[in-house]
Design a protein around this motif. Structure first.
Motif, PDB file in Angstrom:
ATOM      1  N   HIS A 253       0.827  -1.196   0.000  1.00  0.00           N
ATOM      2  CA  HIS A 253       0.000   0.000   0.000  1.00  0.00           C
ATOM      3  C   HIS A 253       0.873   1.263   0.000  1.00  0.00           C
ATOM      4  O   HIS A 253       0.549   2.253  -0.672  1.00  0.00           O
ATOM      5  N   THR A 254       1.967   1.211   0.738  1.00  0.00           N
ATOM      6  CA  THR A 254       2.887   2.359   0.738  1.00  0.00           C
ATOM      7  C   THR A 254       3.518   2.534  -0.634  1.00  0.00           C
ATOM      8  O   THR A 254       3.655   3.663  -1.135  1.00  0.00           O
ATOM      9  N   LEU A 255       3.891   1.428  -1.271  1.00  0.00           N
ATOM     10  CA  LEU A 255       4.471   1.491  -2.612  1.00  0.00           C
ATOM     11  C   LEU A 255       3.483   2.103  -3.596  1.00  0.00           C
ATOM     12  O   LEU A 255       3.874   2.920  -4.449  1.00  0.00           O
ATOM     13  N   ALA A 256       2.214   1.740  -3.495  1.00  0.00           N
ATOM     14  CA  ALA A 256       1.199   2.325  -4.377  1.00  0.00           C
ATOM     15  C   ALA A 256       1.147   3.831  -4.205  1.00  0.00           C
ATOM     16  O   ALA A 256       1.017   4.584  -5.187  1.00  0.00           O
ATOM     17  N   GLY A 257       1.287   4.295  -2.957  1.00  0.00           N
ATOM     18  CA  GLY A 257       1.304   5.736  -2.715  1.00  0.00           C
ATOM     19  C   GLY A 257       2.509   6.413  -3.344  1.00  0.00           C
ATOM     20  O   GLY A 257       2.391   7.521  -3.895  1.00  0.00           O
ATOM     21  N   VAL A 258       3.662   5.764  -3.293  1.00  0.00           N
ATOM     22  CA  VAL A 258       4.865   6.327  -3.922  1.00  0.00           C
ATOM     23  C   VAL A 258       4.667   6.427  -5.431  1.00  0.00           C
ATOM     24  O   VAL A 258       4.991   7.454  -6.054  1.00  0.00           O
ATOM     25  N   ILE A 259       4.117   5.385  -6.036  1.00  0.00           N
ATOM     26  CA  ILE A 259       3.899   5.410  -7.490  1.00  0.00           C
ATOM     27  C   ILE A 259       2.920   6.510  -7.867  1.00  0.00           C
ATOM     28  O   ILE A 259       3.071   7.175  -8.905  1.00  0.00           O
ATOM     29  N   ARG A 260       1.912   6.744  -7.020  1.00  0.00           N
ATOM     30  CA  ARG A 260       0.986   7.854  -7.300  1.00  0.00           C
ATOM     31  C   ARG A 260       1.712   9.196  -7.258  1.00  0.00           C
ATOM     32  O   ARG A 260       1.406  10.108  -8.044  1.00  0.00           O
ATOM     33  N   GLU A 261       2.672   9.335  -6.368  1.00  0.00           N
ATOM     34  CA  GLU A 261       3.467  10.565  -6.337  1.00  0.00           C
ATOM     35  C   GLU A 261       4.315  10.696  -7.593  1.00  0.00           C
ATOM     36  O   GLU A 261       4.524  11.808  -8.103  1.00  0.00           O
ATOM     37  N   LEU A 262       4.828   9.574  -8.105  1.00  0.00           N
ATOM     38  CA  LEU A 262       5.591   9.622  -9.361  1.00  0.00           C
ATOM     39  C   LEU A 262       4.701  10.121 -10.490  1.00  0.00           C
ATOM     40  O   LEU A 262       5.155  10.875 -11.364  1.00  0.00           O
ATOM     41  N   THR A 263       3.442   9.717 -10.479  1.00  0.00           N
ATOM     42  CA  THR A 263       2.499  10.185 -11.508  1.00  0.00           C
ATOM     43  C   THR A 263       2.306  11.687 -11.425  1.00  0.00           C
ATOM     44  O   THR A 263       2.248  12.383 -12.448  1.00  0.00           O
ATOM     45  N   THR A 264       2.206  12.204 -10.207  1.00  0.00           N
ATOM     46  CA  THR A 264       2.045  13.650 -10.029  1.00  0.00           C
ATOM     47  C   THR A 264       3.259  14.393 -10.563  1.00  0.00           C
ATOM     48  O   THR A 264       3.135  15.420 -11.249  1.00  0.00           O
ATOM     49  N   ILE A 265       4.455  13.886 -10.259  1.00  0.00           N
ATOM     50  CA  ILE A 265       5.680  14.527 -10.759  1.00  0.00           C
ATOM     51  C   ILE A 265       5.705  14.490 -12.276  1.00  0.00           C
ATOM     52  O   ILE A 265       6.082  15.470 -12.934  1.00  0.00           O
ATOM     53  N   LEU A 266       5.304  13.370 -12.850  1.00  0.00           N
ATOM     54  CA  LEU A 266       5.257  13.245 -14.307  1.00  0.00           C
ATOM     55  C   LEU A 266       4.316  14.281 -14.906  1.00  0.00           C
ATOM     56  O   LEU A 266       4.663  14.966 -15.872  1.00  0.00           O
ATOM     57  N   ALA A 267       3.138  14.408 -14.334  1.00  0.00           N
ATOM     58  CA  ALA A 267       2.158  15.363 -14.863  1.00  0.00           C
ATOM     59  C   ALA A 267       2.665  16.794 -14.764  1.00  0.00           C
ATOM     60  O   ALA A 267       2.321  17.650 -15.595  1.00  0.00           O
ATOM     61  N   ASP A 268       3.476  17.065 -13.774  1.00  0.00           N
ATOM     62  CA  ASP A 268       3.983  18.424 -13.565  1.00  0.00           C
ATOM     63  C   ASP A 268       4.952  18.878 -14.646  1.00  0.00           C
ATOM     64  O   ASP A 268       5.321  20.055 -14.691  1.00  0.00           O
ATOM     65  N   VAL A 269       5.362  17.966 -15.546  1.00  0.00           N
ATOM     66  CA  VAL A 269       6.231  18.392 -16.640  1.00  0.00           C
ATOM     67  C   VAL A 269       5.540  19.467 -17.473  1.00  0.00           C
ATOM     68  O   VAL A 269       6.190  20.320 -18.092  1.00  0.00           O
ATOM     69  N   ARG A 270       4.206  19.458 -17.475  1.00  0.00           N
ATOM     70  CA  ARG A 270       3.450  20.463 -18.230  1.00  0.00           C
ATOM     71  C   ARG A 270       3.723  21.884 -17.743  1.00  0.00           C
ATOM     72  O   ARG A 270       3.608  22.844 -18.498  1.00  0.00           O
ATOM     73  N   LYS A 271       4.045  22.002 -16.451  1.00  0.00           N
ATOM     74  CA  LYS A 271       4.235  23.332 -15.883  1.00  0.00           C
ATOM     75  C   LYS A 271       5.510  24.010 -16.394  1.00  0.00           C
ATOM     76  O   LYS A 271       5.593  25.234 -16.389  1.00  0.00           O
ATOM     77  N   GLY A 272       6.485  23.221 -16.802  1.00  0.00           N
ATOM     78  CA  GLY A 272       7.759  23.820 -17.176  1.00  0.00           C
ATOM     79  C   GLY A 272       8.182  23.618 -18.607  1.00  0.00           C
ATOM     80  O   GLY A 272       9.103  24.286 -19.080  1.00  0.00           O
ATOM     81  N   CYS A 273       7.547  22.670 -19.313  1.00  0.00           N
ATOM     82  CA  CYS A 273       7.979  22.348 -20.676  1.00  0.00           C
ATOM     83  C   CYS A 273       6.813  22.486 -21.639  1.00  0.00           C
ATOM     84  O   CYS A 273       5.846  21.708 -21.571  1.00  0.00           O
ATOM     85  N   ASP A 274       6.875  23.460 -22.525  1.00  0.00           N
ATOM     86  CA  ASP A 274       5.840  23.694 -23.515  1.00  0.00           C
ATOM     87  C   ASP A 274       5.896  22.617 -24.598  1.00  0.00           C
ATOM     88  O   ASP A 274       6.969  22.326 -25.133  1.00  0.00           O
ATOM     89  N   PRO A 275       4.769  22.007 -24.958  1.00  0.00           N
ATOM     90  CA  PRO A 275       4.786  20.926 -25.951  1.00  0.00           C
ATOM     91  C   PRO A 275       5.370  21.322 -27.297  1.00  0.00           C
ATOM     92  O   PRO A 275       6.125  20.556 -27.909  1.00  0.00           O
ATOM     93  N   ASP A 276       5.028  22.519 -27.789  1.00  0.00           N
ATOM     94  CA  ASP A 276       5.551  22.933 -29.089  1.00  0.00           C
ATOM     95  C   ASP A 276       7.060  23.183 -29.036  1.00  0.00           C
ATOM     96  O   ASP A 276       7.785  22.857 -29.983  1.00  0.00           O
ATOM     97  N   VAL A 277       7.528  23.772 -27.940  1.00  0.00           N
ATOM     98  CA  VAL A 277       8.972  23.980 -27.785  1.00  0.00           C
ATOM     99  C   VAL A 277       9.681  22.640 -27.708  1.00  0.00           C
ATOM    100  O   VAL A 277      10.732  22.432 -28.329  1.00  0.00           O
ATOM    101  N   PHE A 278       9.100  21.702 -26.948  1.00  0.00           N
ATOM    102  CA  PHE A 278       9.716  20.382 -26.855  1.00  0.00           C
ATOM    103  C   PHE A 278       9.834  19.738 -28.225  1.00  0.00           C
ATOM    104  O   PHE A 278      10.898  19.273 -28.634  1.00  0.00           O
ATOM    105  N   TYR A 279       8.720  19.715 -28.959  1.00  0.00           N
ATOM    106  CA  TYR A 279       8.687  18.974 -30.208  1.00  0.00           C
ATOM    107  C   TYR A 279       9.576  19.592 -31.290  1.00  0.00           C
ATOM    108  O   TYR A 279      10.294  18.885 -32.001  1.00  0.00           O
ATOM    109  N   ASN A 280       9.538  20.913 -31.400  1.00  0.00           N
ATOM    110  CA  ASN A 280      10.222  21.577 -32.514  1.00  0.00           C
ATOM    111  C   ASN A 280      11.640  22.044 -32.200  1.00  0.00           C
ATOM    112  O   ASN A 280      12.463  22.155 -33.112  1.00  0.00           O
TER     113      ASN A 280
END
Length: 502
Positions: A253-280
């Motif tokens: 159960h603790t491991l599941a909570g850690v993985i959920r935090e990894l998901t949050t960190i992953l989603a936060d990439v949107r805050k700093g990296c613009d998709p068009d800048v990344f791609y082009n």
């Protein structure tokens, strides 16, 4: 696991990194017995996991010409050679820098071999130089010729490390960070704060690029707790009694909570990296040969060292090379599901940083000879099979000590999934499924980001230019449809869920 990364000259003679570098069976046939190896032999740290506590920032004076060439590339703000609006003065700047690289002496690598830390920094510097060189070339150059001052030392260093001579996830993420505010002690006892990191090397000097790499770095560091939990569960599984079952249930159960935090960190990439800048702007710099269109990469000067061979693995960096996510898949027994149908079609990267790491093999046979500059991995996904999944192939791009760790993990005689299946304990089953479900949700987020960072900007580019070079632009850098790949892995992760009575 108390290995540290002091400066090369300060490594004690009995330190793990100062000893002859074992290949852990990676250069020999058969599967080694690694059951008695201490954790530090796998280059896994209690505070930073697969990340070094402090990567080396620069090579010693003997190799400063490489460091200065990389410094010059960054300070000159080199531009992509296929940039649609490339100014003549930018093209001239790039050519002057490339000419300086061609005029470099061929520096010897013998003294690098005394230290794994030096070799890693050398691979980082030389691979970044090579990618600057290749991707600043004009678009009309059909055959890319990498000059001997880069070819020879890069292939020699890669042979020692048993890595391909191309940018890898280790070069972009694992060994590409430093502290913003250095801690008071040389090697702090706790994991670094996730907001106290910055990158050592960038192509574009943009915040978008830095946040792209740091999203992966933060996931690696937050995942250290997952490694600790995995180790504790393996210890309990050795006993397998009622008390052990209760403890493993709590840990899952603790491991599941850690993985959920990894998901949050992953989603936060949107805050700093613009998709068009990344791609082009960012993504084209770290393309490997697999995704460089029809242009062939030619490594000049191979005849000067008879031990070198033409590289065969040149896919470039991908978080599919992250040992952390591979380790989670292997430990949970998800790997047999999550990439079962994705063969060696050389799909390389989705758009996200860490989330491109999809899963790990159950323990393929890896073979590489020290004299091979780009070690060819021999995989067997099934008896008599000559095919290999993309995610299995990515193990040949990992540091070899981490490959040994995954081999060790996959040979665990008491697999967690088997324990769950045979225990008959409903609480343990529920906790196991919670961890697998969290991993599936992590991949849900990955699918969303692939759509945002690859599918949408690739369609924009295709609609805007209509040029043939945009054909297949939504594919991963290895040539396979990125969206279908990550979606398939996500769906198959869900298949790993256990049903009561299964």
């Amino acid at each position: 696991m108390d290995h540290l990364y002091p400066l090369p000259g300060n490594i004690p003679v009995n330190h793990f990194l100062a000893l002859p570098r074992p290949d852990h069976g990676l250069a020999a046939a058969g599967t080694p017995d690694t059951s008695t190896l201490a954790a530090h032999d796998f280059d896994v740290d209690t505070r930073t996991g697969f990340m070094p506590p402090r990567p080396l920032a620069r090579l010693p004076e003997e190799w400063q010409l490489w460091e200065r060439a990389l410094d010059d590339a960054r300070s000159s703000r080199l531009q992509l050679g296929d940039k649609l609006s490339l100014a003549p003065e930018d093209a001239a700047t790039s050519e002057r820098w490339r000419d300086q690289v061609r005029q470099l002496p061929i520096l010897p690598t013998d003294n690098l071999r005394r230290s794994e830390v030096l070799l890693r920094r050398a691979h980082h510097v030389l691979a970044w130089i090579m990618h600057f060189y290749i991707h600043s070339l004009p678009e009309y150059v059909n055959e890319i010729r990498i000059p001997p001052p880069v070819t020879l030392p890069l292939l020699q260093v890669s042979a020692q490390l048993q890595l391909p001579p191309v940018l890898t996830y280790s070069d972009d993420v694992i060994n590409n960070w430093e502290f913003i505010a250095p801690p008071a002690s040389a090697f702090p006892p706790r994991p670094p704060a996730l907001d106290n990191l910055r990158c050592q090397t960038l192509f574009t000097e943009t915040r978008d690029e830095e946040e792209f790499y740091l999203a992966s770095a933060r996931i690696e560091l937050r995942g250290v707790e997952a490694l600790t939990l995995m180790r504790a569960m393996m210890d309990e599984a050795f006993l397998g009694d009622a008390t052990a079952i209760r403890r493993i249930t709590t840990y899952l159960h603790t491991l599941a909570g850690v993985i959920r935090e990894l998901t949050t960190i992953l989603a936060d990439v949107r805050k700093g990296c613009d998709p068009d800048v990344f791609y082009n702007v960012i993504r084209p710099w770290f393309r490997g040969a697999d995704s460089d269109g029809t242009r062939k990469w030619v490594f000049e000067g191979l005849a000067l060292d008879p031990a070198l061979r033409e590289p065969t693995e040149l896919s470039g960096p991908s978080a599919g090379q992250s040992s952390l996510i591979h380790a989670l898949d292997i430990f949970l027994g998800v790997d047999r599901y999550s990439h079962a149908n994705f063969m060696a079609g050389k799909d390389r990267d989705g758009p996200t940083p860490m989330a491109r790491a999809q899963s790990a093999p159950a323990g393929p046979a890896l073979a590489a000879t020290p004299a091979t500059p780009a070690p060819t991995a021999t995989f067997s996904s099934a008896p008599g099979s000559s095919t290999v999944s993309f995610l299995d192939r990515m193990q040949s791009y990992m540091p070899r000590h981490h490959r040994a760790f995954l081999r060790h993990l996959s040979s665990n005689p008491r697999p967690l999934r088997t324990l769950v299946e045979t225990s008959g304990d409903s609480g343990l089953l529920e906790a196991y499924n919670a961890a697998v479900s969290a991993l599936k949700v992590f991949r849900d987020e990955h699918v969303r980001i692939v759509a945002l960072y690859i599918l949408v900007p690739s369609k924009k580019a295709r609609d805007a230019s209509g040029k043939a070079r945009e054909e297949g632009a939504a594919k991963g850098t290895g040539g396979t449809d990125a969206f279908q790949f990550v979606k398939g892995v996500r769906d198959q992760t869900a298949d790993a869920l256990l049903k009561p009575g299964q």
